[in-house]
Design a protein around this motif. Sequence first.
Motif, PDB file in Angstrom:
ATOM      1  N   ILE A  93      -8.649   4.181  -4.039  1.00 29.95           N
ATOM      2  CA  ILE A  93     -10.032   4.209  -3.747  1.00 29.95           C
ATOM      3  C   ILE A  93     -10.830   4.189  -5.045  1.00 29.95           C
ATOM      4  CG2 ILE A  93     -11.782   4.992  -2.425  1.00 29.95           C
ATOM      5  CD1 ILE A  93      -9.861   5.419  -0.017  1.00 29.95           C
ATOM      6  N   MET A 115      -9.337   0.074   2.759  1.00 29.04           N
ATOM      7  CA  MET A 115      -8.898   1.308   2.735  1.00 29.04           C
ATOM      8  C   MET A 115      -9.759   2.281   3.876  1.00 29.04           C
ATOM      9  SD  MET A 115      -6.262   1.169   0.617  1.00 29.04           S
ATOM     10  CE  MET A 115      -5.976   2.734   0.849  1.00 29.04           C
ATOM     11  N   ILE A 119       0.803  -1.212   0.089  1.00 30.39           N
ATOM     12  CA  ILE A 119      -0.095  -0.147  -0.048  1.00 30.39           C
ATOM     13  C   ILE A 119       0.878   1.303   0.086  1.00 30.39           C
ATOM     14  CG2 ILE A 119      -0.183   0.143   2.547  1.00 30.39           C
ATOM     15  CD1 ILE A 119      -3.157   0.824   2.135  1.00 30.39           C
ATOM     16  N   ARG A 163      -8.561   1.648   7.457  1.00 30.43           N
ATOM     17  CA  ARG A 163      -7.440   2.190   7.808  1.00 30.43           C
ATOM     18  C   ARG A 163      -7.639   3.842   8.088  1.00 30.43           C
ATOM     19  NH1 ARG A 163      -2.359   1.057   5.967  1.00 30.43           N
ATOM     20  NH2 ARG A 163      -1.818   3.117   5.323  1.00 30.43           N
ATOM     21  N   GLU A 173      -3.352   6.603  -2.101  1.00 31.81           N
ATOM     22  CA  GLU A 173      -4.390   5.985  -1.646  1.00 31.81           C
ATOM     23  C   GLU A 173      -5.850   6.492  -2.324  1.00 31.81           C
ATOM     24  OE1 GLU A 173      -4.610   6.193   2.569  1.00 31.81           O
ATOM     25  OE2 GLU A 173      -2.476   5.225   2.940  1.00 31.81           O
TER      26      GLU A 173
END
Length: 1446
Positions: free
Chosen positions: A915, A930, A906, A933, A911
């Motif tokens: 997504i 995600m 990751i 997290r 990020e």
Amino acid sequence: MENEPDHENVEQSLCAKTTEEELNKSFNLEASLSKFSYIDLDKELEFKNDLIDDKEFDIPQVDTPPTLESILNETDDEEESFVLEDPTLLNIDTIDSHSYDTSSVASSDSGDRTNLKRKKKLPDSFSLHGSVMRHSLLKGISAQIVSAADKVDAGLPTAIAVSSLIAVGTSHGLALIFGKDQNQALRLCLGNTSVGGQYGAISALSINNDCSRLLCGFAKGQITMWDLASGKLLRSITDAHPPGTAILHIKFTDDPTLAICNDSGGSVFELTFKRVMGVRTCESRCLFSGSKGEVCCIEPLHSKPELKDHPITQFSLLAMASLTKILVIGLKPSLKVWMTFPYGRMDPSSVPLLAWHFVAVHNYVNPMLAFCRGDVVHFLLVKRDESGAIHVTKQKHLHLYYDLINFTWINSRTVVLLDSVEKLHVIDRQTQEELETVEISEVQLVYNSSHFKSLATGGNVSQALALVGEKACYQSISSYSGQIFYLGTKSVYVMMLRSWRERVDHLLKQDCLTEALALAWSFHEGKAKAVVGLSGDASKRKAVVADRVSILVGALLGYSTDLPLWSLADHFEYVLHVTKGQRGQGCDAFFMVSLQDMVPVIVDYCLLLERKDLLFSQMYDKLSENSVAKGVFLECLEPYILSDKLVGMTPQVMKDLIVHFQDKKLMENVEALIVHMDITSLDIQQVVLMCWENRLYDAMIYVYNRGMNEFISPMEKLFRVISPPLNAGRTLTDEQVVMGNKLLVYISCCLAGRAYPLGDIPEDLVPLVKNQVFEFLIRLHSAEASPEEEIYPYVRTLLHFDTREFLNVLALTFEDFKNDKQAVEYQQRIVDILLKVMVENSDFTPSQVGCLFTFLARQLAKPDNTLFVNRTLFDQVLEFLCSPDDDSRHSERQQVLLELLQAGGIVQFEESRLIRMAEKAEFYQICEFMYEREHQYDKIIDCYLRDPLREEEVFNYIHNILSIPGHSAEEKQSVWQKAMDHIEELVSLKPCKAAELVATHFSEQIEIVIKKLQDQVLLFKFLRSLLDPREGIHVNQESLQMPPSVTEQFIELLCQFDPNQVIETLQVLECYRLEETIQITQKYQLHEVTAYLLEKKGDIHGAFLIMLKRLQSKLQEITHQDEKAKEDLSLKDVEDTMVETIALCQRNSHNLNQQQREALWFPLLEAMMAPQKLSGSATPHLHPEALRSLTMQVLNSMAAFIALPSILQRILQDPVYGKGKLGEIQGLILGMLDTFNYEQTLLETTTSLLNQDLHWSLCNLRASVTRGLNPKQDYCSICLQQYKRRQEMADEIIVFSCGHLYHSFCLQNKECTIETEGRTRWTCYKCSSSNKVGKLSENSSEIKKGKTAPSQVKMSPPCPPSKGDPAVKKVTSEPVLDPQQIQAFDQLCRLYRGSSRLALLTELSQNRSSDSYRPFSGSQSGPAFNSIFQNENFQLQLIPPPVTED
């Protein structure tokens, strides 16, 4: 040589003959045998069974620490604390009068009681230990005993004593003295028959330590002392003990002037011999009186000259065995009792036995006393402490499965036992293992029964002592220096331990080759039992035994002729002789079976002895002469090679071994053998070719590696096979898959420094092998590359074959790499090659590409990572996985990306972009990963709801977030709000789960949830799951605290969507208002539900009117319907409605008065009879018979609540039937009368049966409680005194029905009385439970429950008591049942299932006195009435009355 028994009776027979050479072996070895019984102490002073040689053995002084290295330094026996007693037994008044029993004892003629114990049998120990004992007949002595009986009227032998001479006593008073030399000559004949006629038979003999004196005890009580050198009579003792008793035992002690005798009166006397002024005298002192306990066995402690300075010998210990206990006393320096030990419970006919022996425990030599009576042998170790006191510790006892009549120590580790059926058992004391069993019934052992019964003096002995004497043979068995002598009626036998060589040779004579070698090897390892003739030094012992085993093996190979063995040469000659030179299949089969038994044994022991010269030179050369024998030998080597027990074979044997298995097509065996052999001496190329042709890839790799130190060539050969089909995209065959898997494992082993398929690569070759394998794998092209070959063919092939496993191999290799420059370069280089091969090639699946980047992510995530991977490659992989050309393998691509992210990849992505691409690709698991997290738990709910594969898991997720600690209140609130926003979706998905979620976490917001559910169907499903407990929701309904309006709303929805379930649902619902609910049901015209609610409200008449109206409408329908209508359905509706109405009336009639009942039942009856009144009209109805049947059902139902006259009167008052139309209801009335007659007949029959049954039961009960009692004994069970011996005249005798008898004074002391209704009741002390003694309840109800044992007073006869008898209690009879009668009656009642007879009669009498006279009608009013006839479990068990005698 001795005469050995035949093969079938090795352990069952005795040698009938023995030669002079055998006797010489038995007696001329006196020098060693004289020390045998104490030389056996070396077996206790060894380390793990190592024996000390006779010449080396030397017992040190006890006060000095032993210095021998082989002294036992571990526990011999686990000691147990032992409570010593020191009673003043010399004062005979202190003996417990109840510790012995001389009363009448059952005769032993009824049979041997020990036979009952012979249920289990120990395994035959002959094959394990061989023949341990050597037994021989002493022909010379036996012949002279028979001759003396014939020629000089010596009589039959009665006793034997053995020392340097053998003394045999006879029944006519003679003592025959024999030498122990080769001739067994008669040395002396002591006494004469005239003296024998006066003194009786010799009953006991004893020889002192230096074999100079002989003591003779006689059956009439006299004792004589003889000089064994001259044969002179030295003393004739007639006053040493009370007259009229036989001498049972006479024993010299170590002091030649002190002896002990035991007579048939059970007394023990000490005899002191003195010589004053040339006059020999004897002084007698009583040590134990038989009046307080009869002694039947004595045994003084004897010590050999080697132990004469032992500190324990100064006490001159004496062990005595009475009928109840054993005692150990010291005669010196003063008389003192050191220990008593009771037997416990035993067979009164069993024989007490005693035997002393010195053993070594904890590096010290001390005497051990073995005593037994029956089938348990106890061992007591006697030691002296520094203060001079004697301590006794109990050792591990020996449990047997037979009763003993003799116990003999043969050495400190081995004992010989004789059981009651004359069978010898040789036992190893420490392990309690039975070494051998020998039958000696042929000896015809002499028993001493007549002396124990004292027949020569009139038989004045107790029955208990006479019973013991039935099996007594104390004077018939004598042991000396490791030899045991058995005296028969016409013979003498001697038994001793065989030497280790004899035992091995004895097995060989029985053709037990395997057992003989196993026994010899147990001697070699020091694990054998009862060993004689071996050195205690381990190296010496092993050398001697190894030589013997080598000779045995050589004899088997045909190189020795001095042993009786069937050698291999004998096998060859036998086969040739049988077949006359013509070999055939049958002969070969016989030959192979025989060799398969012999060859493995030889191979095994050659390897144990490490004699490969015997195995591969002599033995193989011998067997090679025959092809069958050669094949058997080679096949026998296989298990030893596979277990690595056989290494270093000759090249010829290895070659022949491989060829043999190859010829038999056993290629798997060949491969297993090759990888365990040193093949450097074989033709490598030939072996490799053979392995490749037969697909033995493990063996081929092993030969390359071990034979040529070549590690690359095997990989090249395997790659050539699996690469072409993989590059062409074809599916591999099963054989190619096997080769690919072996290739991966081989590469993994090489990179890890391990040899394939087993072992390790030499340490000096490990770095070289790793470098060679890496260089090979990363080659740009193969050695024989074609122009079309792609780069890095080996890496490409392995990736295509199994990407994940190949990357796992690399990962394990990277773990082992050191952080040096070369290792870092190798890692980076292989990673670059992997990326180049997989990323730039479209032949690999998303899963394979994902495996690569997962591998890279794990490597990059390490703290000490030195790899470099371009980040754009990860972006390319993300695009590849999330934006494929087609939608195939959606789950696979999502799983690969998830593994990549979880492995640390990751950090390689942005990020937000990740997504977006995941949402676009519908990778909801990636989105969940995600969001979790970032703690955006509410968005995860959307992921679950959008994912069709996981949508049902949303409930568990929401529950976990709201329940598990660790989440903030804001996070929980956001999750709940999201759930509320999607409540309709949740309810439509799983109504039960949604309801459980709401009830568990937000029960106070249920009304809000209801408002959000606009769809009435969803609302109905939600409320049903929430409120109906039958839906399976695990929520406490009381904790919901919902207003009744919610429940009523659910009921209204239920009336709309599922009206048939309303009544069943109302029965389980609680929170609703009756008035509002009735209005709802009336709104939807649910008449049955309305009637149910009115009944629940208490408006019975209103509910009945509704049901009656519904019934009338149904009846009207079938009355006016035509023939074409569905008559079955209409009639079924009428019947169902009528049954519901009848049930309503029956449920409530119990709580109504007569007028109210008539108001229910008569309208119902009229409604059912109304259609029948129209039967005479012009339009008759279609179902007259059916309506009559239904009407009869109503009449039968109402008959239980309405009197029959009232029913008839009501029918006759009807205007229709009052005018003469009774014929129409004639059937109904007759049916009612038949029912009444049947019930009346049933009542009268039942009452008669119950009366007869009760009368018979009470008669038997009265007879049983008035029957006389028979006491089990004539003494009180508490004080153990006979009831006639008590002197208290006022004392009363209490006898219980259980048979126990007590004095009332004893029972009163034990608090065995209770008070009931002002009377004193007794309870049996023995039968009462121990925890209730002294705490008996005074409640009489407890007596009925059986908590205390009821008593009954045993009345004496009407005659007045005698003068010496105690008073007998008298009790007047009363009409009240005593506790025992009450308990007996209760037990009688419990025999019958159901209600008691008294309860039935009471119920019947109450009903017969009432107005209705119907016991089954239940017409009694009042809610408290509960008739036993209304009980659903009520059953009448009608049986004919029992037959009673007139």
